[in-house]
Design an enzyme around this catalytic site. Structure first.
Site, mmCIF file in Angstrom:
data_model
loop_
_atom_site.group_PDB
_atom_site.id
_atom_site.type_symbol
_atom_site.label_atom_id
_atom_site.label_comp_id
_atom_site.label_asym_id
_atom_site.label_seq_id
_atom_site.Cartn_x
_atom_site.Cartn_y
_atom_site.Cartn_z
ATOM 1 N N THR A 173 0.866 -1.188 0.000
ATOM 2 C CA THR A 173 0.000 0.000 0.000
ATOM 3 C C THR A 173 0.895 1.228 0.000
ATOM 4 O OG1 THR A 173 -1.639 -1.187 1.303
ATOM 5 C CG2 THR A 173 -1.848 1.207 1.217
ATOM 6 N N LYS A 180 -7.427 1.629 -2.653
ATOM 7 C CA LYS A 180 -6.948 1.096 -1.368
ATOM 8 C C LYS A 180 -6.976 2.167 -0.276
ATOM 9 C CE LYS A 180 -4.927 -1.516 1.651
ATOM 10 N NZ LYS A 180 -5.701 -2.544 2.346
ATOM 11 N N LYS A 205 0.128 4.795 8.768
ATOM 12 C CA LYS A 205 0.674 5.150 7.445
ATOM 13 C C LYS A 205 -0.454 5.334 6.425
ATOM 14 C CE LYS A 205 1.473 1.968 4.629
ATOM 15 N NZ LYS A 205 1.769 0.881 3.723
HETATM 16 P P1 NAD Z 1 5.467 -6.453 7.141
HETATM 17 O O1 NAD Z 1 6.250 -5.345 7.742
HETATM 18 O O2 NAD Z 1 5.084 -7.632 7.961
HETATM 19 O O3 NAD Z 1 6.252 -7.026 5.851
HETATM 20 C C1 NAD Z 1 7.030 -6.239 4.982
HETATM 21 C C2 NAD Z 1 8.353 -6.978 4.746
HETATM 22 O O4 NAD Z 1 9.115 -6.304 3.744
HETATM 23 C C3 NAD Z 1 9.239 -7.050 5.998
HETATM 24 O O5 NAD Z 1 9.492 -8.404 6.334
HETATM 25 C C4 NAD Z 1 10.502 -6.295 5.588
HETATM 26 O O6 NAD Z 1 11.675 -6.828 6.156
HETATM 27 C C5 NAD Z 1 10.478 -6.490 4.081
HETATM 28 N N1 NAD Z 1 11.280 -5.544 3.314
HETATM 29 C C6 NAD Z 1 11.343 -4.192 3.423
HETATM 30 N N2 NAD Z 1 12.191 -3.696 2.501
HETATM 31 C C7 NAD Z 1 12.665 -4.761 1.780
HETATM 32 C C8 NAD Z 1 13.561 -4.885 0.682
HETATM 33 N N3 NAD Z 1 14.143 -3.838 0.112
HETATM 34 N N4 NAD Z 1 13.809 -6.134 0.194
HETATM 35 C C9 NAD Z 1 13.239 -7.210 0.751
HETATM 36 N N5 NAD Z 1 12.383 -7.155 1.818
HETATM 37 C C10 NAD Z 1 12.093 -5.934 2.305
HETATM 38 O O7 NAD Z 1 4.186 -5.782 6.482
HETATM 39 P P2 NAD Z 1 2.830 -6.520 6.038
HETATM 40 O O8 NAD Z 1 1.868 -6.501 7.154
HETATM 41 O O9 NAD Z 1 3.175 -7.807 5.351
HETATM 42 O O10 NAD Z 1 2.308 -5.443 4.963
HETATM 43 C C11 NAD Z 1 2.941 -5.276 3.707
HETATM 44 C C12 NAD Z 1 2.161 -4.259 2.892
HETATM 45 O O11 NAD Z 1 0.819 -4.722 2.718
HETATM 46 C C13 NAD Z 1 2.071 -2.876 3.552
HETATM 47 O O12 NAD Z 1 2.176 -1.883 2.572
HETATM 48 C C14 NAD Z 1 0.690 -2.906 4.193
HETATM 49 O O13 NAD Z 1 0.155 -1.585 4.328
HETATM 50 C C15 NAD Z 1 -0.090 -3.755 3.218
HETATM 51 N N6 NAD Z 1 -1.232 -4.476 3.795
HETATM 52 C C16 NAD Z 1 -1.096 -5.168 4.978
HETATM 53 C C17 NAD Z 1 -2.197 -5.856 5.497
HETATM 54 C C18 NAD Z 1 -2.110 -6.619 6.806
HETATM 55 O O14 NAD Z 1 -3.164 -7.038 7.321
HETATM 56 N N7 NAD Z 1 -0.922 -6.818 7.365
HETATM 57 C C19 NAD Z 1 -3.422 -5.856 4.805
HETATM 58 C C20 NAD Z 1 -3.513 -5.174 3.596
HETATM 59 C C21 NAD Z 1 -2.397 -4.499 3.088
#
Ligand code: NAD
Length: 318
Positions: free
Chosen positions: A102, A177, A252
């Site tokens: 997102t 979104k 965020k």
């Molecule tokens: P999270 O923090 O659990 O996962 C993100 C991952 O990306 C982390 O493990 C981090 O180490 C990794 N990362 C960051 N930079 C990187 C890079 N350059 N190379 C490789 N890995 C890298 O977050 P999440 O909860 O999985 O959410 C991810 C996205 O999805 C966000 O943008 C969030 O807003 C969106 N989202 C989350 C949910 C939810 O319920 N968690 C629902 C809908 C949307």
């Protein structure tokens, strides 16, 4: 006969790991990577092949899928940081860059421009449905891409989701979104305030749930991510608010919505208030708790305010 694709899956966090696991189960070739070693270990344990570096993951991929916390992470990974070449340079010409994070609408459009200039194509496809939906393969995808890009990536999205909506050209998926999460942030605060009020009025959690879930208060924040333990066994409230969807990510997203309200001149009032509430929650220890833990913040503030309330002449609290 399904077309199997080679996917570099970068960002194996709460959402990325179950999404990547579903692609592996469906027979696609997945090369995963995360910057955090513990995330790589957890992904391996979930059956996802993990590469030694982003470059290694991207070599031979025809789709580069990113599931990062924010747009800054996406743009930095695409372009490279500290003189390191980024993903755009590492990928073979004509690779599809599919970003499911997102991020800002403007950042998505910038990612599309950079991707096009590097000889690739871009699709923004943020998701809704949370960790439960990611595991079950029932996410909703909101897609921003030209028609041909949408048609090309649709079969892959259908592996990870049950509903895929083509919202328009680049950035339109992110626009959808941000609007959706404005509704979600506000509704979670409303549901939580209602439960705390119910507690004070002598209502059991179950009674309020049974009524509101079948009445006009029904919403996802109540029926899937219920902020009190009990009525919805899978909700994070049953595991001490382990995310799920972290408070920092909700803060965020609400700030993305506030920026969009400001830049378009829309006179929203609840969006900015919800952003302020989640900013405070995040700053005061809620960043890595599920966003439904906002209910604990409402209880704590209620206690504080009762403690601070001046006494009546008969000594009872105001
Ligand atoms: P999270 O923090 O659990 O996962 C993100 C991952 O990306 C982390 O493990 C981090 O180490 C990794 N990362 C960051 N930079 C990187 C890079 N350059 N190379 C490789 N890995 C890298 O977050 P999440 O909860 O999985 O959410 C991810 C996205 O999805 C966000 O943008 C969030 O807003 C969106 N989202 C989350 C949910 C939810 O319920 N968690 C629902 C809908 C949307």
């Amino acid at each position: 006969m399904p077309e199997y694709r080679s996917i570099a899956f970068l960002g194996l966090g709460h959402m990325g790991t179950p999404m990547a696991a579903n692609l592996v189960k469906a027979g696609h070739r997945v090369a995963g990577f995360d910057v955090v070693p513990a995330a790589r270990d957890a992904a391996r344990a979930a059956g996802i092949p993990v590469s030694g570096s982003p470059r290694e993951a991207v070599a031979g991929a025809d789709v580069v899928l990113t599931m990062f916390p924010s747009g800054e992470h996406v743009l930095a990974a695409y372009q490279g940081i500290d003189g390191e070449p980024g993903l755009l340079a590492a990928a073979a010409p004509g690779t599809v860059f599919l970003d499911c994070s997102t991020i800002n609408v403007a950042e998505a459009r910038e990612a599309a421009a950079l991707t096009g200039a590097a000889g690739h194509t871009f699709v923004d496809a943020p998701v809704s449905g949370g960790v439960v939906g990611a595991g079950a393969g029932t996410l909703t995808f909101m897609v921003g891409a030209p028609a041909a890009g949408f048609a090309d990536i649709l079969p892959l999205l259908e592996v990870m989701g049950k509903r895929v909506v083509h919202c328009g050209d680049h950035g339109a998926g992110q626009a959808a979104k941000i609007c959706n999460n404005l509704i979600l942030g506000v509704s979670m605060i409303a549901v939580s305030e209602a439960f705390v009020l119910g507690e004070e009025l002598g209502l059991s959690h179950q009674a309020l749930f049974d009524v509101a879930s079948a009445a006009s208060g029904q919403c996802w924040a109540l029926t899937t991510n219920c902020p009190v333990p009990g009525p919805v066994p899978g909700s994070p409230a049953n595991r001490d608010y382990l995310p799920g969807f972290a408070g920092s990510l909700m803060a965020k997203d609400l700030n993305l919505a506030v920026n969009a309200l400001r830049s378009t001149g829309v006179a929203g009032r609840l969006g900015p208030l919800a952003a302020e509430i989640y900013d405070t929650f995040t700053a005061e220890g809620g960043a890595s708790r599920d966003f439904s833990a906002i209910i604990t913040d409402i209880r704590a503030r209620s206690e504080q305010e009762r403690g601070a309330a001046p006494a009546h002449h008969d000594g009872s609290p105001e």
